[in-house]
Design an enzyme around this catalytic site. Sequence first.
Site, PDB file in Angstrom:
ATOM      1  CE  LYS A 106      40.760  42.071  43.211  1.00 19.75           C
ATOM      2  NZ  LYS A 106      41.290  41.617  41.950  1.00 19.75           N
TER       3      LYS A 106
ATOM      4  CD  GLN B 131      41.242  38.608  39.636  1.00 20.25           C
ATOM      5  OE1 GLN B 131      40.926  39.679  40.124  1.00 20.25           O
ATOM      6  NE2 GLN B 131      42.124  37.808  40.211  1.00 20.25           N
TER       7      GLN B 131
ATOM      8  CG  ASP C 248      46.242  44.767  39.851  1.00 20.31           C
ATOM      9  OD1 ASP C 248      46.032  44.790  41.072  1.00 20.31           O
ATOM     10  OD2 ASP C 248      45.895  43.822  39.108  1.00 20.31           O
TER      11      ASP C 248
END
Length: 318
Positions: A71, A115, A138
């Site tokens: 990422k 995460q 997200d």
Amino acid sequence: MRYAREQLIHRSERRAPIRAKRIDGKAVAEKVRSEVAADVKNWIAAGNPQPGLAVVLVGDDPASATYVRGKETATIEVGMYSETRKLPRDASQEELMEVVRELNADDRITGFLVQLPVPGHIDVDTVMHSIDPDKDVDGIHPFNMGLLLGGTPRLSPATPSGILRLLAEEGVDTSGKHVVICGRSNIVGRPLAALLLKRGEGGDATVTVCHSRTKDLGSFTRQADILVAAMGVPELITKDMVKPGAVVIDVGTVRVDDQSRERGWRLAGDMELDVRDVASLRTPVPGGVGPMTIAMLLKNVMQAARLAASGGSHQWDG
Ligand code: NAP
């Protein structure tokens, strides 16, 4: 005569199987990342601040660490500011919440995510609900989930968006199609079902969602024009569970032992390779849905930048 007939049967038995066309997720992801890079360039040239993505990593799970590094690289490559906040495995809930509060208030950070998975002592829902919904790239905050379910998504989870983009790139029209999704997680199955139910382009599908309590999974999967597997159960979907000519999307990514490989393991999807003999289009594992996730996440950061520039569109104080 008898000989000729036998020859005919023999030839038809030998007829080559369908062999589904392989969808190249890496190539589509690269295309999406270049679109984002151009978008970032124009955005900054128009006098807007550089968009920034932060990722919070708790603990030292090697798979998560690799993913987070990917990422970081992709974020920098498209011209965004990148930040990674690492907390030790035994970090407390309060320490993590403090980082979330800091990122919520940080103007350099357009969007961020925590995460998953996080260590078991962390209450995931409390953490996720404390993320500013305008920075929730997200798309898992209840505010964004609610909008998605109501048919007006604004920040949608990256993996389902990536699946829709792959279908669009291949010219697969979802309207009126029966899509069967195996898996009902908040990051894949549920949001994908909501996106497919949306009115208009990329939606208008008839959706069935299956899960671990579904009885006779094959009786559902065999009805699918488009079959999506997101269970994390290696090779559960066999070719007899797929309707001939169906489009199959394999989200599953699990490391399985494979002593024939030097490293001793390989990545397995939820579908066995033989489904390619029945399906018309298929995503491979790896190289299918996986690369799309980071690319679509970066698209979400640009979406969040536009939201911020327009003053945000929510009245959330939860
Ligand atoms: P998850 O949260 O563990 O959810 C798995 C879902 O599959 C659950 O809804 C579960 O049902 C269902 N399921 C499990 N066993 C089943 C069975 N035998 N029959 C029918 N349904 C079954 O997983 P996830 O986070 O959605 O991830 C799923 C897989 O996709 C994993 O392999 C993950 O690594 C992969 N993934 C890949 C990407 C990517 O970018 N490529 C992104 C996200 C996830 P219940 O709800 O009843 O438990």
